[in-house]
Enzyme design. Structure first.
Site, PDB file in Angstrom:
ATOM      1  N   GLU A   1       5.634  -5.791   7.864  1.00 53.98           N
ATOM      2  CA  GLU A   1       4.801  -4.747   8.770  1.00 53.98           C
ATOM      3  C   GLU A   1       5.121  -4.391  10.058  1.00 53.98           C
ATOM      4  O   GLU A   1       5.272  -3.468  10.470  1.00 53.98           O
ATOM      5  CB  GLU A   1       3.247  -5.167   8.482  1.00 53.98           C
ATOM      6  CG  GLU A   1       2.551  -4.674   7.332  1.00 53.98           C
ATOM      7  CD  GLU A   1       2.763  -5.829   6.023  1.00 53.98           C
ATOM      8  OE1 GLU A   1       2.356  -5.355   5.097  1.00 53.98           O
ATOM      9  OE2 GLU A   1       3.235  -6.720   6.595  1.00 53.98           O
TER      10      GLU A   1
ATOM     11  N   GLY B   1       0.734  -1.147   0.052  1.00 48.83           N
ATOM     12  CA  GLY B   1       0.011   0.010  -0.192  1.00 48.83           C
ATOM     13  C   GLY B   1       0.924   1.278  -0.035  1.00 48.83           C
ATOM     14  O   GLY B   1       2.135   1.149   0.387  1.00 48.83           O
TER      15      GLY B   1
ATOM     16  N   GLY C   1       0.546  -4.731   0.895  1.00 53.50           N
ATOM     17  CA  GLY C   1      -0.767  -4.790   0.110  1.00 53.50           C
ATOM     18  C   GLY C   1      -0.718  -5.652  -1.164  1.00 53.50           C
ATOM     19  O   GLY C   1      -1.819  -5.755  -1.727  1.00 53.50           O
TER      20      GLY C   1
ATOM     21  N   ASP D   1      -1.274  -7.208   7.625  1.00 53.70           N
ATOM     22  CA  ASP D   1      -2.785  -6.854   7.598  1.00 53.70           C
ATOM     23  C   ASP D   1      -3.096  -7.397   6.071  1.00 53.70           C
ATOM     24  O   ASP D   1      -2.796  -8.385   5.670  1.00 53.70           O
ATOM     25  CB  ASP D   1      -3.004  -5.172   7.680  1.00 53.70           C
ATOM     26  CG  ASP D   1      -2.355  -4.495   6.507  1.00 53.70           C
ATOM     27  OD1 ASP D   1      -1.408  -4.849   5.996  1.00 53.70           O
ATOM     28  OD2 ASP D   1      -2.836  -3.371   6.276  1.00 53.70           O
TER      29      ASP D   1
END
Length: 343
Positions: free
Chosen positions: A136, A64, A113, A144
């Site tokens: 992360e 992301g 992501g 996530d």
């Protein structure tokens, strides 16, 4: 330059990530565009399968867009920040439940992501130079994008190992862990896509897709799986409590594990403690349960300093010296961890 390209070739829907200047990091606009196109193609009877690929050989998707999230936080645009996470996870959910074969052609870096938009699909094809990771914990977040779902499918303690260390898997590692489904050399990606696009239609096109991919996936990656070679050691160390894991990683005499441990020591203690609990409690959970859990955790992390400090140190100031909220996992109060899961 358009950051994501959509094309229809015969009965195939082709998505090309096209943001090379940011290693295909997913902006909010890209997430929404991909989701909207997938919804259209889901209802289109002419489209029989989806291919997700990159225009840049350096990266499939670096994750992301963390700089965008950092800017939203700095500008106190909290509602937009929360919507970014929600829309990203909704896209992951759409891919997981997609009724048509969803094929990711992974070459180069694929992290965060990027894993969310690829690994939840039915076919995850890696090249000889694929690198996959969910690092992360090193930026003050947690693995996530419903990563707990695919990590809990890994054999033994591998999922916990991969999530806590943010270990960079090569193609052989990814196949061994079940993160990837097939190996195809990068030089054959275009021919594979062309063969799928031109394959004759049948009542069960999923079977056709499987047969074509199997036809191209006939060899082994030209790299060794370090994870497979050290599987017994991983099981021994990561079948313990978090404190014991960290102690053994620090004291081990095994050079490979010691090297992994040096990186682990730089991670956010806050992230490590929550990630350990998250993975341990995710076994047996449905994708929907993990999806809802991630929404709660993302909202919680978005209000905590470690996430933005991690981005600052890695991508803004690039000093690689984050000042974490807690100096060790022992300092992270259990009540803080419990609160994260209650939402």
């Amino acid at each position: 330059m358009i950051d994501v390209l959509f094309d229809q070739k015969n009965h195939g829907g082709i998505i090309t990530l096209n943001r090379p200047q940011a290693l295909n990091s997913l902006s909010h606009a890209m997430i929404l565009a991909i989701r909207n196109q997938l919804l259209k193609w889901r209802e289109d009877p002419k489209i029989k399968f989806i291919i997700l690929k990159s225009s840049d050989d350096r990266a499939f998707c670096a994750g992301g867009d963390l700089k965008e999230l950092y800017a939203l936080h700095q500008q106190k645009r909290i509602t937009e920040l929360e919507k970014f996470f929600k829309d990203e996870y909704e896209l992951n959910k759409l891919i997981f439940n997609y009724p048509k074969p969803y094929i990711s052609l992974i070459h180069g870096i694929n992290m965060g992501g990027g894993m969310g938009v690829s690994i939840h699909g039915a076919f995850r094809i890696v090249s000889e130079k694929a690198t996959l990771a969910m690092p992360e914990v090193h930026i003050g977040l947690f693995p996530d994008a419903a990563a707990a779902h695919f990590f809990c499918q890994c054999p033994g303690a591998l999922g916990l190992f991969l999530s806590l260390t943010g270990y960079y898997m090569n193609s052989a590692d990814a196949l061994y862990a079940g993160i990837a489904t097939h190996y195809v050399p990068r030089e054959n990606f275009d021919l594979l896509a062309e063969t799928l696009v031109n394959a004759p239609l049948s009542d069960d096109f999923r079977e056709v897709v499987y047969e074509v991919i199997e036809m191209f996936s006939t060899g082994e990656p030209p790299v060794l799986s370090e994870v497979a070679q050290h599987r017994d050691l991983i099981e021994k160390v990561f079948s313990q409590g978090l404190d014991d894991v960290l102690t053994e990683m620090m004291l081990t005499k095994n050079s490979w594990l010691k090297n992994v441990g040096r990186k682990l020591a730089e991670a956010s203690p806050f992230s490590l403690k929550i990630t350990f609990k998250m993975i341990k409690e995710s076994y047996g959970k449905s994708f929907e349960d993990i999806f809802q859990q991630d929404l709660k955790l993302a909202q919680y992390f978005s209000m905590k300093p470690d996430f933005y400090e991690g981005i600052r140190a890695a991508l803004i100031d690039r000093d690689s010296n984050p000042a974490w909220q807690f100096s060790s996992v022992d300092e992270v109060p259990d009540v803080v961890v419990s609160k994260a899961f209650k939402g």
